[in-house]
Design an enzyme around this catalytic site. Sequence first.
Site, PDB file in Angstrom:
ATOM      1  N   GLY A   1     -37.062 107.415 -49.115  1.00  0.00           N
ATOM      2  CA  GLY A   1     -36.191 107.720 -48.280  1.00  0.00           C
ATOM      3  C   GLY A   1     -36.271 108.141 -47.016  1.00  0.00           C
TER       4      GLY A   1
ATOM      5  N   GLU B   1     -42.177 108.648 -53.233  1.00  0.00           N
ATOM      6  CA  GLU B   1     -42.332 106.999 -53.612  1.00  0.00           C
ATOM      7  C   GLU B   1     -41.788 106.713 -52.425  1.00  0.00           C
ATOM      8  OE1 GLU B   1     -40.348 106.789 -57.458  1.00  0.00           O
ATOM      9  OE2 GLU B   1     -38.480 106.390 -56.701  1.00  0.00           O
TER      10      GLU B   1
ATOM     11  N   GLY C   1     -41.699 103.961 -49.047  1.00  0.00           N
ATOM     12  CA  GLY C   1     -41.882 102.780 -48.640  1.00  0.00           C
ATOM     13  C   GLY C   1     -41.701 102.788 -46.949  1.00  0.00           C
TER      14      GLY C   1
ATOM     15  N   ARG D   1     -32.350  92.970 -41.536  1.00  0.00           N
ATOM     16  CA  ARG D   1     -31.729  94.592 -41.496  1.00  0.00           C
ATOM     17  C   ARG D   1     -30.565  94.399 -40.261  1.00  0.00           C
ATOM     18  NH1 ARG D   1     -33.766  98.591 -39.863  1.00  0.00           N
ATOM     19  NH2 ARG D   1     -32.759  99.964 -41.616  1.00  0.00           N
TER      20      ARG D   1
ATOM     21  N   TYR E   1     -27.299  95.230 -41.984  1.00  0.00           N
ATOM     22  CA  TYR E   1     -26.571  96.755 -41.923  1.00  0.00           C
ATOM     23  C   TYR E   1     -26.541  96.877 -40.292  1.00  0.00           C
ATOM     24  CZ  TYR E   1     -29.964  97.671 -45.636  1.00  0.00           C
ATOM     25  OH  TYR E   1     -30.780  97.584 -46.951  1.00  0.00           O
TER      26      TYR E   1
ATOM     27  N   CYS F   1     -26.651  79.258 -39.273  1.00  0.00           N
ATOM     28  CA  CYS F   1     -25.514  79.095 -39.119  1.00  0.00           C
ATOM     29  C   CYS F   1     -24.345  80.225 -39.496  1.00  0.00           C
ATOM     30  CB  CYS F   1     -25.042  77.824 -39.703  1.00  0.00           C
ATOM     31  SG  CYS F   1     -26.062  76.345 -39.134  1.00  0.00           S
TER      32      CYS F   1
HETATM   33  C1  LIG Z   1     -35.999 101.606 -52.180  1.00  0.00           C
HETATM   34  C2  LIG Z   1     -36.744 102.656 -52.765  1.00  0.00           C
HETATM   35  C3  LIG Z   1     -37.593 103.444 -52.533  1.00  0.00           C
HETATM   36  C4  LIG Z   1     -38.323 103.349 -51.180  1.00  0.00           C
HETATM   37  O1  LIG Z   1     -37.448 103.785 -50.159  1.00  0.00           O
HETATM   38  P1  LIG Z   1     -37.852 103.911 -48.858  1.00  0.00           P
HETATM   39  O2  LIG Z   1     -36.748 104.074 -47.964  1.00  0.00           O
HETATM   40  O3  LIG Z   1     -38.661 102.512 -48.321  1.00  0.00           O
HETATM   41  O4  LIG Z   1     -38.623 105.286 -48.521  1.00  0.00           O
HETATM   42  C5  LIG Z   1     -38.204 104.385 -53.465  1.00  0.00           C
HETATM   43  N1  LIG Z   1     -37.570 104.449 -54.670  1.00  0.00           N
HETATM   44  C6  LIG Z   1     -36.630 103.935 -55.215  1.00  0.00           C
HETATM   45  C7  LIG Z   1     -36.068 104.063 -56.479  1.00  0.00           C
HETATM   46  C8  LIG Z   1     -36.338 102.956 -54.337  1.00  0.00           C
HETATM   47  O5  LIG Z   1     -35.121 102.201 -54.790  1.00  0.00           O
END
Ligand SMILES: *Cc1c(COP(=O)(O)O)cnc(C)c1O
Length: 424
Positions: A238, A280, A282, A318, A322, A349
Site C-alpha cells: 500500500g 508486501e 507491489g 486504472r 478509478y 465502446c
Molecule cells: C494488493 C495487495 C498488496 C500490494 O498492494 P500495493 O498497493 O501494490 O503495494 C499487498 N498485500 C495484499 C494483501 C494486497 O491485496
Amino acid sequence: MRPLPFDKAKLDEIAAKWPTPFHIYDARAIRENAKRLKKAFSWNKGFREYFAVKATPNPHLMKLLKEFGFGSDCSSMAELELAERVGNTGDLIMFTSNDTPAEEFRRAWDLGAVINLDDTTHWDFLYEAIPSFAAKVREETDRRIFCCRYNPGPLKGGNAIIGKPEEAKYGFTREQAVECYAKMKEAGVTRFGLHTMVASNELDPEYIIDTARMLFSLAASIHDATGVDFEFVNIGGGIGIPYKPGQKAMDFQYLSDGIRRAYAEDVEKAGMKGLKLYMECGRCITGPYGYLVSRVRHIKNTYRLYAGLDACMSNLMRPGMYGAYHEIVVPGKENSATTSVYDVTGSLCENNDKFAVQRLLPVLERGDYVVICDAGAHGHSMGFQYNGKLRSAELLLEEDGSVREIRRAETLDDYFATLDFTGI
Ligand SMILES: *Cc1c(COP(=O)(O)O)cnc(C)c1O
C-alpha cells in the site's frame, strides 16, 4: 515532462520489432529501487519484502526482485505457481488471500508457504482443506508458520483506494485474532506472524509508521493474552507512488527511521527482541518503472479534441476504473509547448476508456508515440479482453540498453482458444 529511460529513436528501434502498444519495464531503475528499500530497512535483521505478485505477475520481474531476496506475496493458485516457478517456496511465499478455496490452501501448504488467514473460520476450514492437517501441524511445528490478518475497524482512518477498514471485507477483529492464536497454539503451532493491510497508494509515511506501531503494540498485547511468540509483523503493502506532478515519492529512509523508533519503543521494551519486519508492497516496487507505450491512431475534433490511441483501457484500466491520473509523455515533443487540450482515449465502446481527460499536451499527430507513465504495477496485470481486445506484450529494458520480450502479445488465436465452434 517526466524524463524517460528511452527516447524517440530508441522507441523507433523497439517498435520495429514489437508493434505498439506494449508495456516496457526499466530493469536498472527497479534494481536501484529494490536496493534502496533493502538498505533503508537493513537495521531489522530478517527484514523482508514479499513482492505482491498481483501488481506485475511476470516471472522475469519476480526473478529480478529475487536477486534482492524479495519473496512473493500470493493470493491465488496462479500466483502460487508463479512463485514456485521462480524458486520462491517455503517462507519466501506469503499467502495472503481472502475467500480462499480449499485447493489453494492445499497448494500453499504443499509449498510450505506462510499461511496468512483472512478470517477466524479459516483455521477450522484448514482441517477440511488439508488431509491429516491436525497430525501434520504437530509433526511439522518447526517449519509451519501461521499468521492472522488484522482489521483494525474504526481504530484506523480510511484511505482513498482501500476504503475504511470497517467497511473492508478483509481480516479479523482483535478478539477473533486472540481467540484464533490461542486455538492455533493449542493445536501445536509454534511459529506465528501478525499482518495487516490498511492502505493503498498511501504517500504519507506517518500513516505507514502508525500502522507498524499499531501492529507492534498489538503483537505485544496478543503475546500477553495468549503466550504466543511472534516471529514477524507484516505491515502489508500500500505504499503509494507520485502519479501526479508535484507529489513526493515515499522516502524509504524516512519511513524506516520512523518505524525503527516505534520498534525501539514498542518492541524492544516489550522484550520481543528479534521481531522481524515484513512488507508486501507491489506498487512502489515496480509502478514508477513501467510504461505503456502507444501511438496516436486518430485525431478527432468534435465537441472536444480527442487523441485516439492504439492502446485502450484493457492495457491499463486504472484511469477508467478509478479516475486515476497517469502522466503522459510524447517522445520527440518533450520540448514542444503544451498548447492543446485532449481527451486521450482508447478504442473500447465505453466512454470511460480514457487515459486522460482534458489534458494539456503538445499538438498531437497521427503516429506520435504517447507514453503513459507509472504503468509498472496494477497495469498490464489488470488487463482484460472485453470488446475482443488483446493483451499487449511486456518488454524489459535491460541495463545495457538491450530489450527483451518477457511476455508476448496475445493473438487472435489466444482469444479464440477457449471457444468451441462445434455445432455452430
Ligand atoms: C494488493 C495487495 C498488496 C500490494 O498492494 P500495493 O498497493 O501494490 O503495494 C499487498 N498485500 C495484499 C494483501 C494486497 O491485496
